[in-house]
Motif scaffolding. Sequence first.
Motif, short mmCIF file in Angstrom:
data_model
loop_
_atom_site.label_atom_id
_atom_site.label_comp_id
_atom_site.label_asym_id
_atom_site.label_seq_id
_atom_site.Cartn_x
_atom_site.Cartn_y
_atom_site.Cartn_z
N GLN A 1 0.84 -1.20 0.00
CA GLN A 1 0.00 0.00 0.00
C GLN A 1 0.87 1.25 0.00
O GLN A 1 0.61 2.19 -0.75
N ARG A 2 1.89 1.27 0.83
CA ARG A 2 2.77 2.43 0.89
C ARG A 2 3.47 2.65 -0.45
O ARG A 2 3.58 3.78 -0.93
N ASP A 3 3.95 1.57 -1.05
CA ASP A 3 4.69 1.68 -2.30
C ASP A 3 3.83 2.12 -3.48
O ASP A 3 4.27 2.92 -4.31
N PHE A 4 2.63 1.58 -3.57
CA PHE A 4 1.82 1.79 -4.78
C PHE A 4 0.69 2.79 -4.62
O PHE A 4 0.34 3.48 -5.57
N LEU A 5 0.09 2.87 -3.43
CA LEU A 5 -1.03 3.79 -3.23
C LEU A 5 -0.59 5.09 -2.58
O LEU A 5 -1.31 6.08 -2.63
N GLN A 6 0.54 5.09 -1.92
CA GLN A 6 1.14 6.26 -1.29
C GLN A 6 0.16 7.02 -0.39
O GLN A 6 -0.03 8.22 -0.53
N PRO A 7 -0.41 6.32 0.59
CA PRO A 7 -1.30 7.00 1.53
C PRO A 7 -0.51 7.88 2.49
O PRO A 7 0.71 7.75 2.62
N ASP A 8 -1.22 8.77 3.16
CA ASP A 8 -0.60 9.60 4.19
C ASP A 8 -0.41 8.82 5.48
O ASP A 8 0.46 9.14 6.28
N LYS A 9 -1.23 7.79 5.69
CA LYS A 9 -1.20 6.98 6.91
C LYS A 9 -1.84 5.64 6.59
O LYS A 9 -2.64 5.54 5.66
N ILE A 10 -1.48 4.62 7.34
CA ILE A 10 -2.13 3.32 7.22
C ILE A 10 -2.65 2.94 8.59
O ILE A 10 -1.93 3.01 9.58
N ASN A 11 -3.92 2.54 8.63
CA ASN A 11 -4.51 2.07 9.87
C ASN A 11 -4.50 0.54 9.86
O ASN A 11 -4.90 -0.08 8.88
N LEU A 12 -4.02 -0.04 10.96
CA LEU A 12 -4.07 -1.48 11.16
C LEU A 12 -5.03 -1.75 12.30
O LEU A 12 -4.95 -1.09 13.34
N ALA A 13 -5.92 -2.70 12.11
CA ALA A 13 -6.87 -3.03 13.16
C ALA A 13 -7.09 -4.53 13.20
O ALA A 13 -7.24 -5.17 12.15
N GLN A 14 -7.13 -5.06 14.40
CA GLN A 14 -7.45 -6.47 14.62
C GLN A 14 -8.45 -6.47 15.75
O GLN A 14 -8.09 -6.36 16.91
N LEU A 15 -9.73 -6.52 15.39
CA LEU A 15 -10.78 -6.38 16.38
C LEU A 15 -11.46 -7.72 16.68
O LEU A 15 -11.22 -8.32 17.70
N GLY A 16 -12.29 -8.16 15.78
CA GLY A 16 -12.96 -9.43 15.96
C GLY A 16 -14.07 -9.43 17.00
O GLY A 16 -14.46 -10.49 17.48
N ASN A 17 -14.57 -8.27 17.36
CA ASN A 17 -15.67 -8.22 18.33
C ASN A 17 -16.94 -8.84 17.78
O ASN A 17 -17.70 -9.48 18.51
N MET A 18 -17.19 -8.62 16.51
CA MET A 18 -18.42 -9.12 15.88
C MET A 18 -18.23 -10.50 15.25
O MET A 18 -19.18 -11.25 15.12
N VAL A 19 -17.01 -10.80 14.84
CA VAL A 19 -16.71 -12.07 14.19
C VAL A 19 -15.51 -12.69 14.90
O VAL A 19 -14.40 -12.20 14.76
N PRO A 20 -15.72 -13.74 15.66
CA PRO A 20 -14.61 -14.35 16.38
C PRO A 20 -13.74 -15.19 15.43
O PRO A 20 -13.75 -16.42 15.46
N HIS A 21 -13.04 -14.49 14.57
CA HIS A 21 -12.25 -15.12 13.51
C HIS A 21 -11.06 -14.19 13.28
O HIS A 21 -11.26 -13.04 12.86
N VAL A 22 -9.84 -14.64 13.55
CA VAL A 22 -8.67 -13.77 13.46
C VAL A 22 -8.56 -13.19 12.05
O VAL A 22 -8.55 -13.92 11.05
N HIS A 23 -8.51 -11.86 12.01
CA HIS A 23 -8.32 -11.15 10.75
C HIS A 23 -7.79 -9.75 11.05
O HIS A 23 -8.01 -9.21 12.13
N TRP A 24 -7.08 -9.21 10.09
CA TRP A 24 -6.51 -7.86 10.21
C TRP A 24 -7.06 -6.99 9.10
O TRP A 24 -7.20 -7.43 7.95
#
Length: 150
Positions: free
Chosen positions: A71-94
């Motif tokens: 994402q940084r290399d090709f989309l060049q965002p100002d920031k990237i948000n990472l989130a690992q919640l799983g409150n609604m779906v008890p299934h590991v995902h980022w």
Amino acid sequence: MSAAGNCPLCNATGVTVIWRNDVLRVIGVDDPSHPGFTRVIWNDHVREMTELPAAARSTLMETVWLVEQAQRDFLQPDKINLAQLGNMVPHVHWHIIPRWTCDSHFPEAIWAPAPSRSAAQQQQWHARKAQIDTLLPVYRAALVDALSAR
């Protein structure tokens, strides 16, 4: 734990599978308000990161970091948000979410109500988003190449 039959991450609609292997998959969340939004999902139904063996956690996180770098290399965002919640779906995902200072929700989380924007600010975001949309196929192709090379 949810069964695959009723799991919204296993049976997701409105997503594009970018890449998958036997243990995880990388999907593009086709949300027009948040271009480049990508998820890394562990295939097995596991609730918490610490339920995965150390090697599996490393594989998962290496994939998250690879997505962030693409994402940084090709989309060049100002920031990237990472989130690992799983409150609604008890299934590991980022969630790996590229952000731009002019996007519809910045600086708020994408799940928060969008702040008020002037017509000029909205126009700025639409112009920037049009540029980003042209980069998405390049980003996804590069991501497939990087993931396949591991």
